[in-house]
Design a protein around this motif. Structure first.
Motif, PDB file in Angstrom:
ATOM      1  N   ILE A 128       5.099   0.649 -13.271  1.00  0.00           N
ATOM      2  CA  ILE A 128       4.664   1.482 -12.155  1.00  0.00           C
ATOM      3  C   ILE A 128       5.241   2.885 -12.307  1.00  0.00           C
ATOM      4  O   ILE A 128       6.329   3.063 -12.873  1.00  0.00           O
ATOM      5  CB  ILE A 128       5.090   0.864 -10.798  1.00  0.00           C
ATOM      6  CG1 ILE A 128       4.234   1.438  -9.672  1.00  0.00           C
ATOM      7  CG2 ILE A 128       6.580   1.086 -10.512  1.00  0.00           C
ATOM      8  CD1 ILE A 128       4.192   0.576  -8.442  1.00  0.00           C
ATOM      9  N   ILE A 179       6.157   6.239  -9.909  1.00  0.00           N
ATOM     10  CA  ILE A 179       6.378   6.636  -8.519  1.00  0.00           C
ATOM     11  C   ILE A 179       6.266   8.156  -8.417  1.00  0.00           C
ATOM     12  O   ILE A 179       6.958   8.886  -9.126  1.00  0.00           O
ATOM     13  CB  ILE A 179       7.750   6.167  -8.017  1.00  0.00           C
ATOM     14  CG1 ILE A 179       7.854   4.648  -8.134  1.00  0.00           C
ATOM     15  CG2 ILE A 179       7.971   6.607  -6.572  1.00  0.00           C
ATOM     16  CD1 ILE A 179       9.234   4.099  -7.840  1.00  0.00           C
ATOM     17  N   LEU A 216       8.490  -4.069  -4.481  1.00  0.00           N
ATOM     18  CA  LEU A 216       8.064  -3.854  -5.862  1.00  0.00           C
ATOM     19  C   LEU A 216       9.157  -4.217  -6.867  1.00  0.00           C
ATOM     20  O   LEU A 216       8.857  -4.622  -7.992  1.00  0.00           O
ATOM     21  CB  LEU A 216       7.646  -2.397  -6.060  1.00  0.00           C
ATOM     22  CG  LEU A 216       6.371  -1.960  -5.321  1.00  0.00           C
ATOM     23  CD1 LEU A 216       6.206  -0.445  -5.412  1.00  0.00           C
ATOM     24  CD2 LEU A 216       5.141  -2.657  -5.893  1.00  0.00           C
ATOM     25  N   ILE A 276      -1.234  -1.705  -4.294  1.00  0.00           N
ATOM     26  CA  ILE A 276      -0.587  -2.058  -5.560  1.00  0.00           C
ATOM     27  C   ILE A 276      -0.353  -3.554  -5.528  1.00  0.00           C
ATOM     28  O   ILE A 276       0.339  -4.060  -4.637  1.00  0.00           O
ATOM     29  CB  ILE A 276       0.749  -1.310  -5.761  1.00  0.00           C
ATOM     30  CG1 ILE A 276       0.528   0.201  -5.828  1.00  0.00           C
ATOM     31  CG2 ILE A 276       1.430  -1.775  -7.039  1.00  0.00           C
ATOM     32  CD1 ILE A 276       0.783   0.911  -4.539  1.00  0.00           C
ATOM     33  N   THR A 280       9.078   3.514   2.833  1.00  0.00           N
ATOM     34  CA  THR A 280       9.217   3.705   1.384  1.00  0.00           C
ATOM     35  C   THR A 280      10.298   2.794   0.828  1.00  0.00           C
ATOM     36  O   THR A 280      10.121   2.167  -0.224  1.00  0.00           O
ATOM     37  CB  THR A 280       9.548   5.177   1.070  1.00  0.00           C
ATOM     38  OG1 THR A 280       8.466   6.004   1.499  1.00  0.00           O
ATOM     39  CG2 THR A 280       9.776   5.389  -0.423  1.00  0.00           C
ATOM     40  N   TYR A 304       2.552   4.297  -7.408  1.00  0.00           N
ATOM     41  CA  TYR A 304       2.948   4.233  -6.003  1.00  0.00           C
ATOM     42  C   TYR A 304       3.288   5.640  -5.557  1.00  0.00           C
ATOM     43  O   TYR A 304       4.177   6.290  -6.122  1.00  0.00           O
ATOM     44  CB  TYR A 304       4.162   3.326  -5.800  1.00  0.00           C
ATOM     45  CG  TYR A 304       4.669   3.318  -4.364  1.00  0.00           C
ATOM     46  CD1 TYR A 304       4.107   2.463  -3.410  1.00  0.00           C
ATOM     47  CD2 TYR A 304       5.688   4.180  -3.964  1.00  0.00           C
ATOM     48  CE1 TYR A 304       4.552   2.467  -2.098  1.00  0.00           C
ATOM     49  CE2 TYR A 304       6.128   4.196  -2.642  1.00  0.00           C
ATOM     50  CZ  TYR A 304       5.562   3.335  -1.716  1.00  0.00           C
ATOM     51  OH  TYR A 304       5.991   3.359  -0.417  1.00  0.00           O
ATOM     52  N   THR A 305       2.588   6.152  -4.540  1.00  0.00           N
ATOM     53  CA  THR A 305       2.894   7.476  -4.002  1.00  0.00           C
ATOM     54  C   THR A 305       3.702   7.319  -2.719  1.00  0.00           C
ATOM     55  O   THR A 305       3.431   6.421  -1.907  1.00  0.00           O
ATOM     56  CB  THR A 305       1.615   8.281  -3.700  1.00  0.00           C
ATOM     57  OG1 THR A 305       0.816   7.567  -2.753  1.00  0.00           O
ATOM     58  CG2 THR A 305       0.822   8.516  -4.973  1.00  0.00           C
ATOM     59  N   ASP A 363       8.873  -0.756   0.729  1.00  0.00           N
ATOM     60  CA  ASP A 363       7.879  -0.924  -0.333  1.00  0.00           C
ATOM     61  C   ASP A 363       8.535  -1.000  -1.711  1.00  0.00           C
ATOM     62  O   ASP A 363       8.190  -1.856  -2.533  1.00  0.00           O
ATOM     63  CB  ASP A 363       6.882   0.237  -0.309  1.00  0.00           C
ATOM     64  CG  ASP A 363       5.929   0.185   0.872  1.00  0.00           C
ATOM     65  OD1 ASP A 363       5.846  -0.877   1.529  1.00  0.00           O
ATOM     66  OD2 ASP A 363       5.275   1.205   1.152  1.00  0.00           O
ATOM     67  N   LYS A 422       0.854  -1.181   0.000  1.00  0.00           N
ATOM     68  CA  LYS A 422       0.000   0.000   0.000  1.00  0.00           C
ATOM     69  C   LYS A 422       0.888   1.229   0.000  1.00  0.00           C
ATOM     70  O   LYS A 422       1.892   1.278   0.709  1.00  0.00           O
ATOM     71  CB  LYS A 422      -0.911   0.011   1.227  1.00  0.00           C
ATOM     72  CG  LYS A 422      -2.074  -0.958   1.133  1.00  0.00           C
ATOM     73  CD  LYS A 422      -3.042  -0.758   2.288  1.00  0.00           C
ATOM     74  CE  LYS A 422      -4.234  -1.691   2.162  1.00  0.00           C
ATOM     75  NZ  LYS A 422      -5.204  -1.507   3.274  1.00  0.00           N
ATOM     76  N   ASP A 423       0.514   2.219  -0.803  1.00  0.00           N
ATOM     77  CA  ASP A 423       1.342   3.415  -0.877  1.00  0.00           C
ATOM     78  C   ASP A 423       0.993   4.382   0.246  1.00  0.00           C
ATOM     79  O   ASP A 423       0.191   4.069   1.133  1.00  0.00           O
ATOM     80  CB  ASP A 423       1.248   4.062  -2.262  1.00  0.00           C
ATOM     81  CG  ASP A 423      -0.108   4.695  -2.548  1.00  0.00           C
ATOM     82  OD1 ASP A 423      -0.985   4.723  -1.651  1.00  0.00           O
ATOM     83  OD2 ASP A 423      -0.300   5.172  -3.690  1.00  0.00           O
ATOM     84  N   LYS A 429      -0.368   1.692 -12.991  1.00  0.00           N
ATOM     85  CA  LYS A 429      -0.085   1.471 -11.579  1.00  0.00           C
ATOM     86  C   LYS A 429       0.716   2.646 -11.033  1.00  0.00           C
ATOM     87  O   LYS A 429       1.683   3.104 -11.665  1.00  0.00           O
ATOM     88  CB  LYS A 429       0.730   0.189 -11.386  1.00  0.00           C
ATOM     89  CG  LYS A 429       0.056  -1.095 -11.871  1.00  0.00           C
ATOM     90  CD  LYS A 429      -0.952  -1.598 -10.871  1.00  0.00           C
ATOM     91  CE  LYS A 429      -1.456  -2.989 -11.279  1.00  0.00           C
ATOM     92  NZ  LYS A 429      -2.494  -3.491 -10.354  1.00  0.00           N
TER      93      LYS A 429
END
Length: 346
Positions: free
Chosen positions: A135, A137, A177, A56, A170, A157-158, A173, A49-50, A155
């Motif tokens: 993805i 970012i 990924l 994601i 971060t 990711y924040t 994550d 999860k972002d 997709k």
């Protein structure tokens, strides 16, 4: 170090058309790996999860990354996942504070070969999609761009790295990924171990010194409050933040700084002359005793990355100097650990 809220400037009609085409199943992108909504019910082997709570889910680690957020880009190089990067933001090429260092980490950046579908704060949706990213970012504040990209099946990711636990999360994550979790585990364990060592040394101090931090570009009266990543660095370094306010980046006046009377001043990429030339600050202990230090070059000291360690280590040794400790050498060792062999070039 804060980025403004992002504004999507491309023609909204074109974006809507792309969304409609994608949803209807007629959008064809060569080599595209995005899943349709019919596939989302399947259990995925990769799930994170972002920063905004968006899940994601992927079948396998990503191979094509567009990264428009500098702390996250930095993390990808620490994870040795740079081969997966296919798009970055334009200021990597134009910034004197970023380009010389990223160019040493990546020949594609040195030769300005990586695509730039946006800047560190905005992005061109069509240009991003042409890169077929697995993805994208973004900074968490880029909600509008993130939503627009998700609406066309990309997709996203924040990331948010305003607190040290967010920096670590971060990193974890991005490692999940990119399939580099072992590397992330090693880096985080190293940094946390060094933090604990600094805390142990600081716990033996009979009295803590008081430090004032100032931001760059002549903003000597813009500081870091207690609710900031820089405050975390000061605490780890064993010094007290002269600023008592909870705000992230409060602005003060000269009289307030005189009243705080810090023992040392830490500057972000500016000359100490900014303080020395102000006559009204002449009696401030840090100014009078010439205890003003500079976090320079900025690339080595970004507090919103694992390089918060080099920031804390430097501040600790400036505040409590030890003739047997070479601060520059310590920072070099940290860079080598964080970036591996490529760190030697820095």
């Amino acid at each position: 170090m804060k980025h403004s809220r992002n504004i999507i400037s491309k023609n909204s009609t074109m974006v809507l058309l792309i969304a409609i085409l994608y949803i209807s199943g007629t959008l064809i992108l060569s080599g595209c790996t995005h899943r349709s909504s019919a596939d989302t019910g399947n259990k995925k082997s990769i799930s994170v999860k972002d920063a905004l709570g968006h899940p994601i889910e992927l079948d396998k680690p990503v191979e094509r990354i567009v990264c428009l957020y500098e702390p996250a880009l930095d993390a990808l190089y620490m994870l040795k996942a740079e081969a997966k990067i296919v798009g970055i933001f334009n200021s990597i090429y134009t910034s004197d504070e970023l380009y010389p260092y990223y160019a040493k980490l990546d020949d594609r950046i040195q030769q300005k070969q990586l695509a730039v579908p946006g800047n560190n704060g905005d992005g061109n949706i069509e240009s991003i999609m042409m890169l077929n990213p697995d993805i994208v970012i973004l900074q968490a504040a880029q909600e509008e761009l993130a939503a627009a990209l998700r609406s066309v099946g990309v997709k996203v990711y924040t990331a948010n790295v305003e607190k040290y636990n967010e920096v670590f999360q971060t990193m974890r994550d991005l490692a999940v990924l990119t399939g580099t979790s072992e590397r992330a585990h090693d880096l985080i364990a190293y940094v946390e171990g060094e933090y604990e060592a600094l805390k142990a040394r600081s716990s033996t101090l009979q009295a803590k010194k008081k430090a004032y931090f100032s931001w760059a570009y002549g903003r000597i009266f813009s500081t870091a409050g207690r609710n900031s990543m820089m405050n975390f660095c000061l605490e780890i370094a064993g010094v007290e933040n002269a600023c008592p306010f909870e705000l992230d980046q409060p602005n003060i006046n000269p009289e307030t700084l005189v009243g705080w009377n810090p023992d040392l001043i830490i500057m972000w990429n500016d000359s100490p002359d900014e303080f020395y030339k102000r006559k009204e600050l002449g009696e401030v202990s840090a100014v009078k005793n010439k205890q003003i230090y500079n976090l320079l070059p900025m690339f080595f000291y970004n507090p919103h990355t694992l390089k918060s360690l080099s920031t804390a280590v430097s501040i600790h040794n400036w505040a409590y100097p030890n003739p047997d400790v070479d601060v520059k050498h310590q920072v070099e060792l940290i860079m080598l650990k964080l970036y591996g062999e490529k760190g030697k070039a820095l």
